[in-house]
Design a protein around this motif. Structure first.
Motif, PDB file in Angstrom:
ATOM      1  N   ARG A  89       0.830  -1.204   0.000  1.00  0.00           N
ATOM      2  CA  ARG A  89       0.000   0.000   0.000  1.00  0.00           C
ATOM      3  C   ARG A  89       0.863   1.251   0.000  1.00  0.00           C
ATOM      4  N   ALA A  90       1.961   1.235   0.747  1.00  0.00           N
ATOM      5  CA  ALA A  90       2.872   2.378   0.783  1.00  0.00           C
ATOM      6  C   ALA A  90       3.443   2.650  -0.604  1.00  0.00           C
ATOM      7  N   PHE A  91       3.781   1.593  -1.328  1.00  0.00           N
ATOM      8  CA  PHE A  91       4.290   1.755  -2.692  1.00  0.00           C
ATOM      9  C   PHE A  91       3.226   2.358  -3.598  1.00  0.00           C
ATOM     10  N   GLU A  92       2.012   1.837  -3.500  1.00  0.00           N
ATOM     11  CA  GLU A  92       0.929   2.309  -4.363  1.00  0.00           C
ATOM     12  C   GLU A  92       0.585   3.775  -4.105  1.00  0.00           C
ATOM     13  N   THR A  93       0.715   4.215  -2.862  1.00  0.00           N
ATOM     14  CA  THR A  93       0.391   5.607  -2.513  1.00  0.00           C
ATOM     15  C   THR A  93       1.629   6.508  -2.518  1.00  0.00           C
ATOM     16  N   LYS A  94       2.765   5.956  -2.948  1.00  0.00           N
ATOM     17  CA  LYS A  94       4.022   6.708  -3.035  1.00  0.00           C
ATOM     18  C   LYS A  94       4.459   7.246  -1.677  1.00  0.00           C
ATOM     19  N   SER A  95       4.242   6.444  -0.652  1.00  0.00           N
ATOM     20  CA  SER A  95       4.598   6.844   0.702  1.00  0.00           C
ATOM     21  C   SER A  95       5.992   6.331   1.039  1.00  0.00           C
ATOM     22  N   PHE A  96       6.992   7.216   0.893  1.00  0.00           N
ATOM     23  CA  PHE A  96       8.392   6.864   1.111  1.00  0.00           C
ATOM     24  C   PHE A  96       9.050   7.873   2.042  1.00  0.00           C
ATOM     25  N   VAL A  97      10.079   7.412   2.726  1.00  0.00           N
ATOM     26  CA  VAL A  97      10.920   8.276   3.553  1.00  0.00           C
ATOM     27  C   VAL A  97      12.372   8.039   3.131  1.00  0.00           C
ATOM     28  N   LEU A  98      13.121   9.107   2.987  1.00  0.00           N
ATOM     29  CA  LEU A  98      14.528   8.991   2.613  1.00  0.00           C
ATOM     30  C   LEU A  98      15.364   8.900   3.879  1.00  0.00           C
ATOM     31  N   GLY A  99      15.956   7.733   4.087  1.00  0.00           N
ATOM     32  CA  GLY A  99      16.734   7.507   5.290  1.00  0.00           C
ATOM     33  C   GLY A  99      18.217   7.409   5.035  1.00  0.00           C
ATOM     34  N   GLY A 100      18.676   7.952   3.927  1.00  0.00           N
ATOM     35  CA  GLY A 100      20.100   7.916   3.585  1.00  0.00           C
ATOM     36  C   GLY A 100      20.395   8.936   2.500  1.00  0.00           C
ATOM     37  N   ASP A 101      21.634   8.992   2.069  1.00  0.00           N
ATOM     38  CA  ASP A 101      22.032   9.948   1.042  1.00  0.00           C
ATOM     39  C   ASP A 101      21.904   9.326  -0.346  1.00  0.00           C
ATOM     40  N   LEU A 102      21.521  10.174  -1.303  1.00  0.00           N
ATOM     41  CA  LEU A 102      21.448   9.752  -2.701  1.00  0.00           C
ATOM     42  C   LEU A 102      22.637  10.330  -3.457  1.00  0.00           C
ATOM     43  N   PRO A 103      23.128   9.631  -4.482  1.00  0.00           N
ATOM     44  CA  PRO A 103      24.251  10.158  -5.272  1.00  0.00           C
ATOM     45  C   PRO A 103      23.899  11.519  -5.881  1.00  0.00           C
TER      46      PRO A 103
END
Length: 300
Positions: A89-103
């Motif tokens: 459900r989190a994927f379908e609703t685009k519910s994400f948290v960034l817990g690290g660094d991105l390049p």
């Protein structure tokens, strides 16, 4: 002395004449409806044929055959699958948290490889933009946590068959396999060699909203067709040739009276006589290709 008989005869004639007229109107209405349905179908088929003929051996078709047009979602779920319904459900609703660094840096260009020596160089999107395409950074309620990303490759279905393309692989907390997001950008859609059908001259044609996917090895295409809340749903048919598949959509039966002006998208599976392969998938109403993800072909 003769008034009453005359009046009775007149009333009888009026009654018979009215009955005859009503019966005639009813018969004509049924005949007209049948004729209108047949005529509408002929108009739809003729328009589909015009679109197929216009694209055949056109500069637009040549451009399409040399471009990169994804026919599947740019975001690919972890191979291991979702651990719970809450994660799905989190994927379908685009519910994400960034817990690290991105390049913060990455190559500007990447190669689309069909394995036939006809590679194509296309611009790449960065990790941050790729992340934002599937995440809304919601922290309340169920969510998935991204802990990092790296640039690698994945395989995706395109209008020219399967291709290996650059992709951002996002690591997810508590998952052994990554969430992938295609990094290469689609080619610009070619200008169609035929314009959109004129209103009222296409037999009730409706546009195809977008391609939702393929099935059965390409022998079926699943598209999003639109209809209203007061009709019996959409109909989607296909005109096939060696070069293209032209889809023409309409609605089964419109209801009478006042109806809300809402638009409903419905998955429609269209069976083909042979796999779609590298044939053009076209919309009869607009005269344009039907790439995955809408008019810009951007995927998810």
């Amino acid at each position: 002395m003769h008034t009453q008989p005359k009046r009775s005869v007149c009333l009888l004639l009026v009654s018979l004449l009215s009955t005859s007229l009503l019966a005639g109107c009813g018969n004509n209405q049924r005949a007209d409806d049948g004729h209108a349905n047949d005529q509408s179908l002929r108009m739809q088929e003729e328009r589909a044929r015009q679109v197929a003929d216009a694209w055949r051996a056109s500069a637009a078709a040549a451009a399409w055959s040399q471009g990169y047009y994804p026919m599947a979602d740019a975001v690919q779920k972890p191979v291991s699958g979702w651990r719970s319904k809450a994660d799905e459900r989190a994927f379908e609703t685009k519910s994400f948290v960034l817990g690290g660094d991105l390049p913060s840096t990455a190559p500007v260009l990447g190669e689309v490889d069909w394995g036939n020596g006809k590679d194509l160089t296309r611009p790449l999107i960065g990790a941050k933009k790729a992340y934002q395409s599937f995440a809304l950074n919601r922290s309340a309620g169920p969510h998935l946590t991204v802990t990092g990303a790296r640039l690698s490759t994945t395989t995706i279905v395109t209008s020219r068959g399967n291709a290996t393309v650059p992709a951002w692989l996002f690591t997810l907390e508590n998952y052994d396999t990554p969430l992938k997001r295609v990094a290469v950008t689609p080619s610009k859609l070619p200008e169609p060699p035929i314009g959109q059908a004129r209103q009222g001259a296409s037999g009730g044609l409706r546009s195809i909203a977008r391609l939702a996917g393929t099935a059965a090895g390409g022998r079926s295409v699943i598209v999003k067709a639109t209809h209203g809340s007061c009709d019996d749903g959409p109909i989607v048919k296909a005109l096939e040739s060696d070069e293209s598949v032209v889809l023409y959509a309409s609605i089964k039966e419109a209801g009478s009276g006042t109806c809300p002006a809402d638009m409903i998208e419905q998955n429609m599976r269209v069976e083909l006589s042979q796999p779609l392969g590298d044939r053009l998938l076209l919309d009869a109403l607009t005269g344009r290709p039907v790439p995955f993800g809408g008019p810009k072909g951007a995927g998810r």
